[in-house]
Design an enzyme around this catalytic site. Structure first.
Site, mmCIF file in Angstrom:
data_model
loop_
_atom_site.group_PDB
_atom_site.id
_atom_site.type_symbol
_atom_site.label_atom_id
_atom_site.label_comp_id
_atom_site.label_asym_id
_atom_site.label_seq_id
_atom_site.Cartn_x
_atom_site.Cartn_y
_atom_site.Cartn_z
ATOM 1 N N TYR A 138 53.688 46.072 34.517
ATOM 2 C CA TYR A 138 52.384 46.203 34.561
ATOM 3 C C TYR A 138 51.330 44.981 34.003
ATOM 4 O O TYR A 138 50.596 45.019 34.043
ATOM 5 C CB TYR A 138 52.294 47.293 33.377
ATOM 6 C CG TYR A 138 52.133 48.763 33.704
ATOM 7 C CD1 TYR A 138 53.264 49.219 34.563
ATOM 8 C CD2 TYR A 138 51.276 49.509 33.211
ATOM 9 C CE1 TYR A 138 53.303 50.572 35.000
ATOM 10 C CE2 TYR A 138 51.086 50.962 33.800
ATOM 11 C CZ TYR A 138 52.346 51.469 34.695
ATOM 12 O OH TYR A 138 52.031 52.742 35.102
ATOM 13 N N LYS A 193 67.637 49.217 35.955
ATOM 14 C CA LYS A 193 67.947 48.850 37.372
ATOM 15 C C LYS A 193 68.976 47.593 37.341
ATOM 16 O O LYS A 193 68.365 46.616 38.111
ATOM 17 C CB LYS A 193 66.844 48.831 38.398
ATOM 18 C CG LYS A 193 66.955 48.672 39.803
ATOM 19 C CD LYS A 193 67.590 49.932 40.442
ATOM 20 C CE LYS A 193 67.807 49.888 41.830
ATOM 21 N NZ LYS A 193 68.639 51.172 42.605
ATOM 22 N N ASP A 225 67.449 55.330 39.593
ATOM 23 C CA ASP A 225 67.471 56.170 40.741
ATOM 24 C C ASP A 225 68.339 57.679 40.286
ATOM 25 O O ASP A 225 67.808 58.746 40.606
ATOM 26 C CB ASP A 225 67.878 55.735 41.957
ATOM 27 C CG ASP A 225 69.014 54.914 41.930
ATOM 28 O OD1 ASP A 225 69.566 54.513 40.866
ATOM 29 O OD2 ASP A 225 69.636 54.192 42.821
ATOM 30 N N ASP A 249 56.908 55.433 33.452
ATOM 31 C CA ASP A 249 55.601 56.057 33.847
ATOM 32 C C ASP A 249 55.967 57.121 34.829
ATOM 33 O O ASP A 249 55.426 58.167 34.745
ATOM 34 C CB ASP A 249 54.829 54.848 34.617
ATOM 35 C CG ASP A 249 53.605 55.496 35.074
ATOM 36 O OD1 ASP A 249 52.813 56.478 34.653
ATOM 37 O OD2 ASP A 249 53.271 55.181 36.197
ATOM 38 N N ASP A 253 56.273 61.522 34.344
ATOM 39 C CA ASP A 253 55.625 62.560 35.120
ATOM 40 C C ASP A 253 56.555 63.617 35.658
ATOM 41 O O ASP A 253 56.213 64.943 35.944
ATOM 42 C CB ASP A 253 54.995 61.911 36.324
ATOM 43 C CG ASP A 253 53.508 61.648 36.178
ATOM 44 O OD1 ASP A 253 53.065 61.384 35.030
ATOM 45 O OD2 ASP A 253 52.581 61.699 37.086
HETATM 46 C C1 IPM Z 1 50.030 57.001 32.191
HETATM 47 C C2 IPM Z 1 49.076 56.614 33.240
HETATM 48 C C3 IPM Z 1 48.607 55.088 33.063
HETATM 49 C C4 IPM Z 1 50.014 54.419 33.398
HETATM 50 C C5 IPM Z 1 47.346 54.876 34.182
HETATM 51 C C6 IPM Z 1 46.269 55.630 33.936
HETATM 52 C C7 IPM Z 1 47.170 53.338 34.024
HETATM 53 O O1 IPM Z 1 49.772 56.977 34.523
HETATM 54 O O2 IPM Z 1 49.783 56.894 30.678
HETATM 55 O O3 IPM Z 1 51.163 57.432 32.544
HETATM 56 O O4 IPM Z 1 50.309 54.003 34.526
HETATM 57 O O5 IPM Z 1 50.484 54.176 32.309
HETATM 58 MG MG MG Z 2 51.631 58.163 34.500
#
Ligand code: IPM
Ligand code: MG
Length: 359
Positions: A138, A193, A225, A249, A253
């Site tokens: 990042y 990884k 993975d 990240d 999710d």
């Molecule tokens: C998160 C989001 C952010 C990230 C974006 C909005 C930059 O997806 O906080 O998970 O990738 O960290």
């Molecule tokens: Mg995110």
């Protein structure tokens, strides 16, 4: 206690309004909260030409805690990268040194049917993802576009980013994760990884080394993975997961879906001084903005994390969390978690219900 409130874009202002409503109700019981609002993301760009104006950054720096909504909107996708809304949250993380991102994924019993996984796979789920937040690909330099200097496609245009971690960055996030595990079920899974990437072999070596200082925590290692697969196969086997910025990240999710909706997942981003930024793990969802259908619970639960971690009011944090549970137990559901037989409510109605359940 000064709270900087940065609503941002899309559904940001709607969900933040509900979290502030809940905090104001808590304040009535004798807590001195001051709220200072500032624009951030696309909203700030539209107002002043920059997604993270100096004044917003200074407000965040000087506050006891930052409550953040969400940033991003397609209408800004064609801007140069440094002006895009996402740069606001990345800039806040970097400037405030918010390296430790805690993303708990907890399944409320009432939502067992809202998960896309079978209830028996997810019921009782309670995991914590500790995501490193200020390093990795990042932020790694160099990055950019150029003409490929070598390789099979030499002379062709190419783009590149740099994945890198320094020893102190890995050490400090490992300490946060081991300590979190000590306060829970004493199991830590480090996700890497290492079979392919030098950065993550280094990560694994250092996490293993730090683990010797925490003999009471059972450490294991998993390739990312496999971790992605195990999260949907047997998520309850995890207690605390620690991983790098990008893997964290993606996995957070994925983990959010186990809990029924990404609208349920709060997060805390902490620096070495214990200062923190609190935001829902979800994005700005511009497609549903302004309709009053967004789920405010992730933001309300983020406010609870703020009370616990930065404002040192753990009882008030517990109080908010049980109020959320009560609202769900009453059968109230925003559309993202709605199920037959439940009562569909708006963003504001859900916020009101949580306030009422605070007692
Ligand atoms: C998160 C989001 C952010 C990230 C974006 C909005 C930059 O997806 O906080 O998970 O990738 O960290
Ligand atoms: Mg995110």
């Amino acid at each position: 206690m000064n709270i900087a409130v940065l609503p941002g874009d899309g559904i940001g202002p709607e969900i933040i309004a509900e979290a502030v409503k809940v905090l104001r109700r808590i304040a009535q019981d004798g807590f001195d909260f001051t709220f200072e609002f500032a624009p951030v993301g696309g909203a700030a760009y539209a107002a002043s030409g920059h997604p993270l104006p100096e004044a917003t950054l200074n407000l965040a720096r000087s506050a006891d805690a930052v409550l953040f909504g969400a940033v991003g909107d397609w209408k800004y996708d064609t801007l140069e990268r440094h002006l895009r809304p996402e740069q606001a949250i990345l800039g806040l993380r970097k400037n405030l040194g918010l390296f430790a991102n805690l993303r708990p994924a907890v399944l409320y019993a009432e939502l067992a049917d809202a998960s896309s996984l079978k209830p028996e796979v997810v019921s009782g789920l309670d995991i914590l993802i500790v995501r490193e937040l200020t390093g990795d690909i990042y932020f790694g330099q160099p990055r950019g576009r150029r003409t490929a200097p070598d390789g099979a496609f030499a002379g062709q245009p190419e783009a590149f980013d740099t994945m890198r971690y320094s020893r102190p960055e890995i050490e400090r996030i490992a300490h946060v994760a081991f300590k979190a595990a000590q306060g829970r079920n004493k199991r830590l899974t480090s996700v890497d990884k290492a079979n392919v990437l030098e950065t993550f072999q280094f990560w694994k070596d250092i996490v293993t080394e730090i683990g010797q200082q925490y003999p009471d925590v059972q450490l294991d290692h998993m390739y990312v993975d496999n971790a992605a697969m195990q999260l949907v196969k047997a998520p309850k086997k995890f207690d605390v997961i620690v991983t790098g910025n990008m893997f964290g990240d993606i996995l957070s999710d994925e983990a959010s879906m186990l809990t029924g909706s990404i609208g349920m997942l709060p997060s805390a981003s902490l620096n070495e001084k214990g200062q923190g930024l609190y935001e829902p793990s979800h994005g700005s969802a511009p497609d549903i903005a302004g309709q009053g259908i967004a789920n405010p619970l992730a933001t309300i639960l983020s406010a609870a994390m703020m009370l616990r971690h930065s404002l040192k009011l753990p009882q008030q944090a517990d109080r908010i969390e049980s109020a959320v549970q009560k609202a769900l137990a009453q059968g109230l559901r925003t559309p993202d978690i709605h199920a037959p037989g439940m009562q569909k409510v708006s963003t504001a109605q859900m916020g009101d219900a949580v306030v009422a359940a605070l007692g």
